[in-house]
Design an enzyme around this catalytic site. Structure first.
Site, mmCIF file in Angstrom:
data_model
loop_
_atom_site.group_PDB
_atom_site.id
_atom_site.type_symbol
_atom_site.label_atom_id
_atom_site.label_comp_id
_atom_site.label_asym_id
_atom_site.label_seq_id
_atom_site.Cartn_x
_atom_site.Cartn_y
_atom_site.Cartn_z
ATOM 1 N N LYS A 1 -2.165 -1.225 8.216
ATOM 2 C CA LYS A 1 -3.617 -1.380 8.294
ATOM 3 C C LYS A 1 -3.949 -2.621 9.109
ATOM 4 O O LYS A 1 -3.294 -3.642 8.994
ATOM 5 C CB LYS A 1 -4.187 -1.498 6.873
ATOM 6 C CG LYS A 1 -5.699 -1.383 6.788
ATOM 7 C CD LYS A 1 -6.142 -1.362 5.331
ATOM 8 C CE LYS A 1 -7.651 -1.226 5.229
ATOM 9 N NZ LYS A 1 -8.119 -1.214 3.817
ATOM 10 N N HIS B 1 -3.823 -8.769 3.946
ATOM 11 C CA HIS B 1 -5.277 -8.800 4.031
ATOM 12 C C HIS B 1 -5.706 -9.405 5.366
ATOM 13 O O HIS B 1 -5.074 -10.333 5.870
ATOM 14 C CB HIS B 1 -5.868 -9.639 2.892
ATOM 15 C CG HIS B 1 -5.824 -8.957 1.564
ATOM 16 N ND1 HIS B 1 -5.965 -9.624 0.367
ATOM 17 C CD2 HIS B 1 -5.656 -7.646 1.227
ATOM 18 C CE1 HIS B 1 -5.884 -8.775 -0.640
ATOM 19 N NE2 HIS B 1 -5.696 -7.565 -0.134
ATOM 20 N N ARG C 1 -0.678 -2.094 -6.785
ATOM 21 C CA ARG C 1 -0.821 -3.196 -5.821
ATOM 22 C C ARG C 1 -1.718 -4.293 -6.402
ATOM 23 O O ARG C 1 -1.396 -5.479 -6.332
ATOM 24 C CB ARG C 1 -1.406 -2.648 -4.520
ATOM 25 C CG ARG C 1 -1.790 -3.697 -3.469
ATOM 26 C CD ARG C 1 -2.252 -2.953 -2.219
ATOM 27 N NE ARG C 1 -2.962 -3.789 -1.265
ATOM 28 C CZ ARG C 1 -2.384 -4.528 -0.325
ATOM 29 N NH1 ARG C 1 -1.076 -4.553 -0.217
ATOM 30 N NH2 ARG C 1 -3.113 -5.240 0.530
ATOM 31 N N TYR D 1 -10.000 -11.329 -6.177
ATOM 32 C CA TYR D 1 -9.332 -11.113 -7.457
ATOM 33 C C TYR D 1 -9.787 -12.112 -8.518
ATOM 34 O O TYR D 1 -9.836 -11.800 -9.703
ATOM 35 C CB TYR D 1 -7.811 -11.205 -7.289
ATOM 36 C CG TYR D 1 -7.205 -10.009 -6.594
ATOM 37 C CD1 TYR D 1 -7.092 -8.792 -7.233
ATOM 38 C CD2 TYR D 1 -6.740 -10.099 -5.285
ATOM 39 C CE1 TYR D 1 -6.551 -7.688 -6.600
ATOM 40 C CE2 TYR D 1 -6.184 -9.015 -4.640
ATOM 41 C CZ TYR D 1 -6.099 -7.797 -5.305
ATOM 42 O OH TYR D 1 -5.560 -6.706 -4.674
ATOM 43 N N HIS E 1 -2.788 2.984 -6.380
ATOM 44 C CA HIS E 1 -3.180 1.766 -5.674
ATOM 45 C C HIS E 1 -3.365 0.596 -6.641
ATOM 46 O O HIS E 1 -3.270 -0.567 -6.237
ATOM 47 C CB HIS E 1 -4.470 2.000 -4.891
ATOM 48 C CG HIS E 1 -4.761 0.941 -3.874
ATOM 49 N ND1 HIS E 1 -3.947 0.716 -2.772
ATOM 50 C CD2 HIS E 1 -5.755 0.020 -3.786
ATOM 51 C CE1 HIS E 1 -4.438 -0.275 -2.044
ATOM 52 N NE2 HIS E 1 -5.528 -0.720 -2.645
ATOM 53 N N ARG F 1 0.864 -1.170 0.000
ATOM 54 C CA ARG F 1 0.000 0.000 0.000
ATOM 55 C C ARG F 1 0.907 1.228 0.000
ATOM 56 O O ARG F 1 2.012 1.203 0.543
ATOM 57 C CB ARG F 1 -0.889 0.019 1.243
ATOM 58 C CG ARG F 1 -1.804 -1.203 1.377
ATOM 59 C CD ARG F 1 -2.616 -1.120 2.664
ATOM 60 N NE ARG F 1 -3.518 -2.265 2.814
ATOM 61 C CZ ARG F 1 -3.232 -3.375 3.484
ATOM 62 N NH1 ARG F 1 -2.049 -3.487 4.089
ATOM 63 N NH2 ARG F 1 -4.103 -4.368 3.566
#
Length: 318
Positions: free
Chosen positions: A174, A283, A252, A292, A249, A149
């Site tokens: 995060k 994640h 990524r 994805y 972004h 990120r």
């Protein structure tokens, strides 16, 4: 609620009480104040009606209208439940009254040529041959190669980048997680080249920022975004996906998609490898990684091919 009290005042009291309980409510606060101004401008008094809430939710929404409007209702519901203690006839709308409030938009997956164009244009930033162009070239390259990120890359300190061990440590990012990421030899070479020039201009202390601004401080996110937008404008890219323009972004997302494609081409079990990718990307839920496979056209082809082989194998058994 006393007669004549504005809804904006009620929202402010609600936000104050919630924040005292530990909730930040940054984005919801903005939307709730918009709703309050909307209602006050109409001279609304008394209970919050279904009609008022739906009218506001649908106001000024365009391409993602159904998602945006539904999301507004989701944000509004906790406040209307709170407000009902003062105006008992206030209606708390069902969560799905306008459909789903969340939909992940298809990202722009960069081609190899586009990434090379971005790095090449970053190299030509002023002053040519100086630290600034190398900083942006290395930063953008790291985002594309490691799938970090932007906030993670900008917070890296010198001590987080272990060039001898070929790892990067991302700390308290995060979801308040830290992770140690292995990096490819080509990434190590690029980071080593940058580090050599960086240390000639900035503090080499392990606690100092790895990607430095002109003053030797951490690069501000807004500055990086502005540089990227200028370069994107010069390159004249056309967006492929649901966003209006390619984003930083999306580098990524591109890394994640390319990795899954390589696994598929190499015969690696994608289902097994998804757990590794989930950890690498940081994640919190494996479903965010599996998205994805269904949310990006490039990977939908893989899913379709696997299903076709499964169907054909089933047909042969009959």
């Amino acid at each position: 609620m006393n007669a004549g009290t504005t809804l904006q005042a009620a929202v402010q009291r609600y936000l104050k009480e919630r924040r005292q309980l530990g909730f930040e409510l940054r984005a919801p606060a903005t939307e709730l104040m918009r709703f309050a101004r909307f209602a006050d401008a109409r001279g609304h008094e008394g209970p919050l009606t279904r009609e008022l809430q739906l009218e506001w939710a649908r106001q000024h929404v365009h391409r993602t209208s159904t998602v945006t409007a539904a999301r507004r209702i989701e944000i509004l519901r906790p406040f209307t439940a709170y407000y009902r203690q003062f105006e008992i006839d206030t209606e708390v709308l069902p969560t799905n009254v306008l459909g789903r409030g969340h939909r992940r938009l298809t990202p722009h997956i960069y081609t190899d040529q586009e990434i090379l164009q971005l790095l090449g244009h970053a190299d030509r930033l002023a002053p040519v041959g100086g630290l600034r162009p190398m900083t942006y070239r290395t930063l953008f390259g790291l985002l594309a190669a490691a799938g970090l990120r932007l906030s993670e890359a900008l917070k890296l300190c010198v001590g987080d980048v272990d060039l001898n061990g070929a790892t990067i440590t991302v700390r308290q990012t995060k979801f308040h997680k830290s992770r140690c990421l292995p990096i490819h030899a080509s990434v190590v070479r690029a980071l080593t080249e940058y580090r050599r020039m960086r240390d000639m201009h900035a503090d080499p202390d392990p606690g100092a920022p790895f990607f430095v601004s002109r003053t030797g401080d951490f690069l501000p996110r807004i500055t990086v975004e502005k540089v990227f937008i200028r370069l994107r404008s010069r390159l004249g890219w056309r967006a492929r996906g649901d966003h209006a323009n390619p984003r930083l972004h999306d580098l990524r997302h591109t890394m994640a998609v390319r990795r899954v494609q390589l696994w598929h081409e190499s015969g690696v079990s994608v289902d097994h490898a998804m757990f590794w990718l989930c950890t690498y990307l940081g994640h919190s839920r494996i479903t965010d990684t599996y998205w994805y496979l269904t949310g990006v056209p490039e990977l939908m082809d893989i899913v379709g091919a696997q299903f076709e082989r499964f169907a054909l194998a089933g047909g042969d058994d009959e």
